[in-house]
Write an enzyme that holds these catalytic residues in place. Structure first.
Site, mmCIF file in Angstrom:
data_model
loop_
_atom_site.group_PDB
_atom_site.id
_atom_site.type_symbol
_atom_site.label_atom_id
_atom_site.label_comp_id
_atom_site.label_asym_id
_atom_site.label_seq_id
_atom_site.Cartn_x
_atom_site.Cartn_y
_atom_site.Cartn_z
ATOM 1 N N CYS A 31 38.677 40.730 47.539
ATOM 2 C CA CYS A 31 38.185 42.089 47.732
ATOM 3 C C CYS A 31 39.352 43.023 47.474
ATOM 4 C CB CYS A 31 37.651 42.257 49.145
ATOM 5 S SG CYS A 31 37.166 43.941 49.584
ATOM 6 N N CYS B 229 37.038 46.012 41.008
ATOM 7 C CA CYS B 229 36.330 45.566 42.207
ATOM 8 C C CYS B 229 35.672 44.246 41.870
ATOM 9 C CB CYS B 229 35.279 46.603 42.623
ATOM 10 S SG CYS B 229 34.175 46.072 43.953
#
Length: 328
Positions: free
Chosen positions: A113, A226
């Site tokens: 993440c 991302c």
């Protein structure tokens, strides 16, 4: 530090890692973790953590390069997305996830993440000094090296774009070469992926239009910053081809997999293989046959939509098992 309550937090004993004042307790915890790694089973799992399902894009790279390894995935679907949260919330949620994976006996953890890596990677490493923890940073370096126009764009969450990790990379890689880095944030992109990326949605149309704007600004490298975003990489590439744009798409999944492989070898933590085959031969055969260990998947908030979405994202070569507590 505020810790958001959830079902995972209530079932693990993580209070000691949040005690910054009790040095004796912290020393005891660190000593326990040293023993945890020293006695680690080579066939212990690799842990992956993301706020949602985006980190599965990193898992796919890992499973391709290291198909004989075991994997357990922690999806904090109760608190997704992290990109709009403040730094203290992200730190607390990340430490909760890392502690949960630690309790499962993971020999290495990937914070899959970008938002969590930007705000909590270093503090996680401080709490687990002998546990290899790999974080993510948008792949600005390869984009800068490949750029001919001297202008690249990074698509990421607000937390990643405002984090020090990205700014450090820009300062050390992009700025010295005179490359301009444009930061772009759309809060709907992560929810769009979680919903299965319908191509007739408003988010899809906005992304099509943004690609046109990037091209007009002379951007020739588009960094997916991302872990959710590689799942719409094919969509972006198809739009680039359809609109005849001079733009390449870059993500960091491959580099992360290579880093994990290197750390396993360095720390002598690679999974044990059959005695009749050396590591290279077994790995080659496994990749050729698409043989993978089952992925154990845990979500802090279960939703029935995962039953359809996960097989779609992971593909037919990934055996999937849902994690459940013994008392559930």
């Amino acid at each position: 530090m505020k810790i958001a309550a959830n079902t995972a937090t209530s079932r693990i004993h993580s209070s000691s890692i949040f005690s910054d004042n009790d040095t004796i307790e912290k020393a005891m915890v660190n000593s326990d973790r040293l023993n945890h790694i020293a006695n680690k089973d080579h066939n212990a799992p690799i842990g992956l953590f993301d706020s949602g399902i985006g980190g599965l894009s990193v898992y796919l790279h890992l499973a391709q390069q290291l198909p004989h390894e075991r994997y357990i995935y922690y999806a904090d679907t109760l608190h997704v997305p992290y990109g709009n949260r403040d730094s203290e919330d992200i730190k607390a949620l990340t430490l909760t996830a890392v502690e949960w994976l630690y309790q499962q006996g993971c020999k290495l953890i990937v914070i899959a993440c970008n938002s969590a890596s930007a705000h909590a990677l270093e503090i996680a490493r401080q709490h687990y000094p002998q546990l290899p923890i790999v974080g993510l940073v948008p792949a600005v370096k390869p984009a800068v090296l490949a750029s001919k126009s001297g202008h690249v764009a990074v698509l990421a969450t607000k937390a990643t774009l405002n984090g020090t990790l990205l700014d450090d990379v820009i300062a050390t890689v992009a700025s010295p070469s005179g490359t301009t880095v444009t930061k772009y944030f759309d809060p709907q992109l992560v929810p769009w992926v979680e919903l299965g990326m319908p191509d007739n949605s408003e988010t899809a149309q906005n992304l099509r239009q943004q690609l046109q704007l990037f091209a007009k600004d002379g951007i020739d490298q588009l960094v997916l910053g991302c872990t959710h975003y590689p799942f719409f990489k094919d969509f972006v590439q198809q739009e680039i081809e359809a609109q005849k744009l001079s733009m390449q798409v870059v993500d960091s999944g491959q580099a992360i997999a290579e880093r994990v492989k290197q750390l396993l070898i360095t720390n002598q933590l690679s999974a044990k293989t059959h005695a009749s085959l050396d590591n290279n031969e077994l790995e080659t055969n496994a990749i050729a046959k698409n043989v993978r260990q089952p992925l154990v998947f845990y979500a802090t908030k279960y939703d029935t939509s995962l039953d359809m979405l996960l097989p779609r994202l992971l593909g037919k070569h990934t055996p999937l098992r849902y994690y459940s507590y013994p008392d559930c």
